[in-house]
Design a protein around this motif. Sequence first.
Motif, PDB file in Angstrom:
ATOM      1  N   ASP A 138      36.575  59.504   3.763  1.00  0.00           N
ATOM      2  CA  ASP A 138      36.045  60.649   4.379  1.00  0.00           C
ATOM      3  C   ASP A 138      35.668  61.562   3.323  1.00  0.00           C
ATOM      4  N   VAL A 139      36.490  61.833   2.367  1.00  0.00           N
ATOM      5  CA  VAL A 139      36.165  62.795   1.352  1.00  0.00           C
ATOM      6  C   VAL A 139      34.788  62.535   0.629  1.00  0.00           C
ATOM      7  N   HIS A 140      34.629  61.370   0.522  1.00  0.00           N
ATOM      8  CA  HIS A 140      33.381  61.050  -0.472  1.00  0.00           C
ATOM      9  C   HIS A 140      32.206  61.602   0.292  1.00  0.00           C
ATOM     10  N   GLY A 141      32.025  61.561   1.559  1.00  0.00           N
ATOM     11  CA  GLY A 141      30.981  62.032   2.350  1.00  0.00           C
ATOM     12  C   GLY A 141      30.761  63.456   2.007  1.00  0.00           C
ATOM     13  N   TYR A 142      31.997  64.300   2.033  1.00  0.00           N
ATOM     14  CA  TYR A 142      31.733  65.810   1.562  1.00  0.00           C
ATOM     15  C   TYR A 142      31.414  65.864   0.213  1.00  0.00           C
ATOM     16  N   VAL A 143      31.971  65.230  -0.966  1.00  0.00           N
ATOM     17  CA  VAL A 143      31.410  65.182  -2.010  1.00  0.00           C
ATOM     18  C   VAL A 143      29.882  65.048  -2.069  1.00  0.00           C
ATOM     19  N   PHE A 144      29.624  63.970  -1.511  1.00  0.00           N
ATOM     20  CA  PHE A 144      28.021  63.659  -1.482  1.00  0.00           C
ATOM     21  C   PHE A 144      27.165  64.871  -1.107  1.00  0.00           C
ATOM     22  N   GLN A 145      27.741  65.548   0.253  1.00  0.00           N
ATOM     23  CA  GLN A 145      27.116  66.563   0.791  1.00  0.00           C
ATOM     24  C   GLN A 145      26.828  67.748  -0.135  1.00  0.00           C
ATOM     25  N   HIS A 146      27.875  68.148  -1.131  1.00  0.00           N
ATOM     26  CA  HIS A 146      27.943  69.331  -2.002  1.00  0.00           C
ATOM     27  C   HIS A 146      27.332  68.816  -3.179  1.00  0.00           C
ATOM     28  N   LEU A 147      26.657  67.575  -3.569  1.00  0.00           N
ATOM     29  CA  LEU A 147      26.057  67.433  -4.551  1.00  0.00           C
ATOM     30  C   LEU A 147      24.368  67.056  -4.218  1.00  0.00           C
ATOM     31  N   LEU A 148      24.103  67.038  -3.080  1.00  0.00           N
ATOM     32  CA  LEU A 148      22.757  66.807  -2.614  1.00  0.00           C
ATOM     33  C   LEU A 148      21.765  67.993  -3.062  1.00  0.00           C
ATOM     34  N   GLY A 149      22.623  68.915  -3.401  1.00  0.00           N
ATOM     35  CA  GLY A 149      21.352  70.399  -3.936  1.00  0.00           C
ATOM     36  C   GLY A 149      21.150  70.207  -5.525  1.00  0.00           C
ATOM     37  N   ARG A 151      29.844  71.844 -10.968  1.00  0.00           N
ATOM     38  CA  ARG A 151      31.371  71.688 -11.638  1.00  0.00           C
ATOM     39  C   ARG A 151      32.270  71.212 -10.809  1.00  0.00           C
ATOM     40  N   VAL A 152      33.068  70.272 -11.392  1.00  0.00           N
ATOM     41  CA  VAL A 152      34.308  69.553 -10.677  1.00  0.00           C
ATOM     42  C   VAL A 152      34.992  70.752 -10.063  1.00  0.00           C
ATOM     43  N   SER A 153      35.381  71.840 -10.754  1.00  0.00           N
ATOM     44  CA  SER A 153      36.144  73.000 -10.239  1.00  0.00           C
ATOM     45  C   SER A 153      35.526  73.551  -9.002  1.00  0.00           C
ATOM     46  N   ASP A 154      34.195  73.795  -8.951  1.00  0.00           N
ATOM     47  CA  ASP A 154      33.297  74.293  -7.703  1.00  0.00           C
ATOM     48  C   ASP A 154      33.540  73.341  -6.575  1.00  0.00           C
ATOM     49  N   LEU A 155      33.711  72.331  -6.692  1.00  0.00           N
ATOM     50  CA  LEU A 155      33.679  71.373  -5.488  1.00  0.00           C
ATOM     51  C   LEU A 155      34.995  71.607  -4.912  1.00  0.00           C
ATOM     52  N   ALA A 156      35.949  71.991  -5.552  1.00  0.00           N
ATOM     53  CA  ALA A 156      37.355  71.992  -4.984  1.00  0.00           C
ATOM     54  C   ALA A 156      37.543  73.161  -3.673  1.00  0.00           C
ATOM     55  N   ARG A 202      29.712  64.697 -16.990  1.00  0.00           N
ATOM     56  CA  ARG A 202      29.265  65.284 -18.329  1.00  0.00           C
ATOM     57  C   ARG A 202      30.034  66.617 -18.727  1.00  0.00           C
ATOM     58  N   ALA A 203      30.055  66.909 -19.918  1.00  0.00           N
ATOM     59  CA  ALA A 203      30.532  68.101 -20.168  1.00  0.00           C
ATOM     60  C   ALA A 203      29.667  69.261 -19.851  1.00  0.00           C
ATOM     61  N   ASP A 204      30.292  70.311 -19.358  1.00  0.00           N
ATOM     62  CA  ASP A 204      29.474  71.632 -19.153  1.00  0.00           C
ATOM     63  C   ASP A 204      28.842  72.179 -20.580  1.00  0.00           C
ATOM     64  N   PRO A 205      27.653  72.309 -20.704  1.00  0.00           N
ATOM     65  CA  PRO A 205      27.177  72.918 -21.990  1.00  0.00           C
ATOM     66  C   PRO A 205      27.779  74.257 -22.187  1.00  0.00           C
ATOM     67  N   GLU A 206      28.027  74.973 -21.089  1.00  0.00           N
ATOM     68  CA  GLU A 206      28.566  76.476 -21.471  1.00  0.00           C
ATOM     69  C   GLU A 206      30.065  76.497 -21.441  1.00  0.00           C
ATOM     70  N   ASP A 207      30.834  75.391 -21.150  1.00  0.00           N
ATOM     71  CA  ASP A 207      32.081  75.448 -21.235  1.00  0.00           C
ATOM     72  C   ASP A 207      32.836  73.941 -21.409  1.00  0.00           C
ATOM     73  N   GLN A 208      32.959  73.409 -22.613  1.00  0.00           N
ATOM     74  CA  GLN A 208      33.320  72.081 -22.841  1.00  0.00           C
ATOM     75  C   GLN A 208      34.503  71.682 -22.174  1.00  0.00           C
ATOM     76  N   ARG A 209      35.334  72.389 -21.524  1.00  0.00           N
ATOM     77  CA  ARG A 209      36.500  72.212 -20.956  1.00  0.00           C
ATOM     78  C   ARG A 209      35.925  71.688 -19.544  1.00  0.00           C
ATOM     79  N   ALA A 210      34.840  72.202 -19.047  1.00  0.00           N
ATOM     80  CA  ALA A 210      34.657  71.891 -17.453  1.00  0.00           C
ATOM     81  C   ALA A 210      33.701  70.844 -17.639  1.00  0.00           C
ATOM     82  N   ARG A 211      33.448  70.107 -16.553  1.00  0.00           N
ATOM     83  CA  ARG A 211      32.895  68.778 -16.289  1.00  0.00           C
ATOM     84  C   ARG A 211      31.848  69.197 -15.027  1.00  0.00           C
ATOM     85  N   ILE A 212      30.485  68.704 -15.333  1.00  0.00           N
ATOM     86  CA  ILE A 212      29.497  68.759 -14.358  1.00  0.00           C
ATOM     87  C   ILE A 212      29.458  67.301 -13.831  1.00  0.00           C
TER      88      ILE A 212
END
Length: 128
Positions: free
Chosen positions: A8-19, A23-28, A54-64
Amino acid sequence: MVGGAEPDVHGYVFQHLLGGPARVSDLAGPLGMTPQGASKVVAEMERIGYLTRRADPEDQRARIVELTGHGRDAVDAGRAARAAVTAELRAVLGGTAADELVSSLDRPADHTGAMRELLARRLRPRHT
């Protein structure tokens, strides 16, 4: 379960990436998970082929994270399935009865605020 996370969580991730990518941290937060939990779900969905990181170009520790072509195809398939169910419902019940059924189902969602949260993509998965 696929790989351990609740499907069920997959559907929520899909919804938050439709736009677009996020960042992974912003999905949490919207998912009601820790960043580590969100990262685990993202990794699982990446293994399945729905997402790419992929790495966030603004913060290499974060992932997009973003949907892959396979992920977009899954969204399209879900939309097509919902449209088919709706068409069948309308064919079986007739337009007026189908509209009344949908209206009846909307009332509890409106009363609890769930529909508003769903439309704003803030409805969180329930963890059992």
